[in-house]
Scaffold this motif. Structure first.
Motif, PDB file in Angstrom:
ATOM      1  N   SER A  22       0.772  -1.144  -0.142  1.00 57.85           N
ATOM      2  CA  SER A  22      -0.126   0.231   0.106  1.00 57.85           C
ATOM      3  C   SER A  22       0.815   1.308   0.138  1.00 57.85           C
ATOM      4  O   SER A  22       0.358   2.354  -0.948  1.00 57.85           O
ATOM      5  N   SER A  23       1.910   1.312   0.665  1.00 55.57           N
ATOM      6  CA  SER A  23       2.832   2.343   0.714  1.00 55.57           C
ATOM      7  C   SER A  23       3.580   2.639  -0.627  1.00 55.57           C
ATOM      8  O   SER A  23       3.655   3.823  -0.961  1.00 55.57           O
ATOM      9  N   ILE A  24       3.948   1.781  -1.315  1.00 54.03           N
ATOM     10  CA  ILE A  24       4.685   1.749  -2.505  1.00 54.03           C
ATOM     11  C   ILE A  24       3.360   2.195  -3.570  1.00 54.03           C
ATOM     12  O   ILE A  24       3.840   3.008  -4.572  1.00 54.03           O
ATOM     13  N   SER A  25       2.324   1.977  -3.524  1.00 51.44           N
ATOM     14  CA  SER A  25       1.157   2.340  -4.366  1.00 51.44           C
ATOM     15  C   SER A  25       0.944   3.692  -3.855  1.00 51.44           C
ATOM     16  O   SER A  25       0.824   4.496  -4.991  1.00 51.44           O
ATOM     17  N   LYS A  26       1.141   4.324  -2.701  1.00 55.55           N
ATOM     18  CA  LYS A  26       1.013   5.642  -2.479  1.00 55.55           C
ATOM     19  C   LYS A  26       2.009   6.406  -3.213  1.00 55.55           C
ATOM     20  O   LYS A  26       1.869   7.467  -3.913  1.00 55.55           O
ATOM     21  N   GLU A  31      -2.333   7.091  -4.297  1.00 55.34           N
ATOM     22  CA  GLU A  31      -3.321   6.585  -3.734  1.00 55.34           C
ATOM     23  C   GLU A  31      -2.716   5.104  -2.757  1.00 55.34           C
ATOM     24  O   GLU A  31      -2.339   4.353  -3.492  1.00 55.34           O
ATOM     25  N   HIS A  32      -3.295   5.111  -1.493  1.00 57.08           N
ATOM     26  CA  HIS A  32      -3.321   3.683  -0.969  1.00 57.08           C
ATOM     27  C   HIS A  32      -4.056   2.647  -1.676  1.00 57.08           C
ATOM     28  O   HIS A  32      -4.967   3.072  -2.421  1.00 57.08           O
ATOM     29  N   THR A  33      -3.802   1.445  -1.430  1.00 58.17           N
ATOM     30  CA  THR A  33      -4.584   0.492  -1.941  1.00 58.17           C
ATOM     31  C   THR A  33      -5.590  -0.023  -0.845  1.00 58.17           C
ATOM     32  O   THR A  33      -5.487   0.350   0.167  1.00 58.17           O
ATOM     33  N   ASN A  34      -6.680  -0.598  -1.419  1.00 62.12           N
ATOM     34  CA  ASN A  34      -7.945  -0.646  -0.693  1.00 62.12           C
ATOM     35  C   ASN A  34      -8.303   0.206   0.362  1.00 62.12           C
ATOM     36  O   ASN A  34      -8.552   0.193   1.546  1.00 62.12           O
ATOM     37  N   VAL A  35      -8.676   1.396  -0.187  1.00 60.19           N
ATOM     38  CA  VAL A  35      -9.201   2.603   0.478  1.00 60.19           C
ATOM     39  C   VAL A  35     -10.350   3.136  -0.347  1.00 60.19           C
ATOM     40  O   VAL A  35     -10.661   2.718  -1.597  1.00 60.19           O
ATOM     41  N   SER A  63      -7.649   7.788   2.711  1.00 61.88           N
ATOM     42  CA  SER A  63      -6.381   7.321   3.621  1.00 61.88           C
ATOM     43  C   SER A  63      -6.363   5.990   4.353  1.00 61.88           C
ATOM     44  O   SER A  63      -7.347   5.617   4.462  1.00 61.88           O
ATOM     45  N   LYS A  64      -5.353   5.571   4.933  1.00 65.98           N
ATOM     46  CA  LYS A  64      -5.183   4.444   5.533  1.00 65.98           C
ATOM     47  C   LYS A  64      -5.575   4.774   7.110  1.00 65.98           C
ATOM     48  O   LYS A  64      -4.399   5.601   7.724  1.00 65.98           O
ATOM     49  N   ASP A  65      -6.535   4.736   7.768  1.00 66.75           N
ATOM     50  CA  ASP A  65      -6.768   4.996   9.200  1.00 66.75           C
ATOM     51  C   ASP A  65      -7.951   4.143   9.685  1.00 66.75           C
ATOM     52  O   ASP A  65      -8.453   3.332   8.862  1.00 66.75           O
ATOM     53  N   LEU A  66      -8.039   3.836  10.782  1.00 66.45           N
ATOM     54  CA  LEU A  66      -8.851   3.143  11.700  1.00 66.45           C
ATOM     55  C   LEU A  66     -10.242   3.160  11.167  1.00 66.45           C
ATOM     56  O   LEU A  66     -10.886   2.216  11.186  1.00 66.45           O
TER      57      LEU A  66
END
Length: 96
Positions: A22-26, A31-35, A63-66
């Motif tokens: 996901s970080s590489i995708s960003k 964009e992150h993956t699976n958001v 974004s990647k958050d809880l």
């Protein structure tokens, strides 16, 4: 509005391999993956002259958050809130 797969959202946020991908995708795509994400198309016209006042086409990814792992529509809601705030600012500045 696009919602993420809940299982993939969790695994790509918690597991080291998924988080790395996901970080590489960003970095590569922005964009992150699976958001989640949302797209808006909007045009506001003057009622008398039919002249466009505001025209918008935009797409926002989450974004990647809880909160995304708990509510799959959270990213789309965040995008809508941002657009409403931005549109309000734009319209207030037009009439100053």
């Amino acid at each position: 509005m696009e919602t993420p797969n809940p299982i993939l959202a969790v695994t790509s946020s918690i597991l080291p391999v998924g988080l790395g991908i996901s970080s590489i995708s960003k970095v590569v795509t922005g964009e992150h993956t699976n958001v989640g994400s949302a797209t808006i198309e909007l045009m506001i016209s003057d009622a008398k002259t039919a002249q466009p006042i505001v025209a918008v086409i935009d797409r926002k990814a989450g974004s990647k958050d809880l909160s995304t792992m708990i509510d799959s529509t959270d990213d789309a809601k965040d995008a809508i809130d941002w657009w409403v705030e931005r549109l309000g600012k734009t319209l207030r500045n037009e009439h100053l």
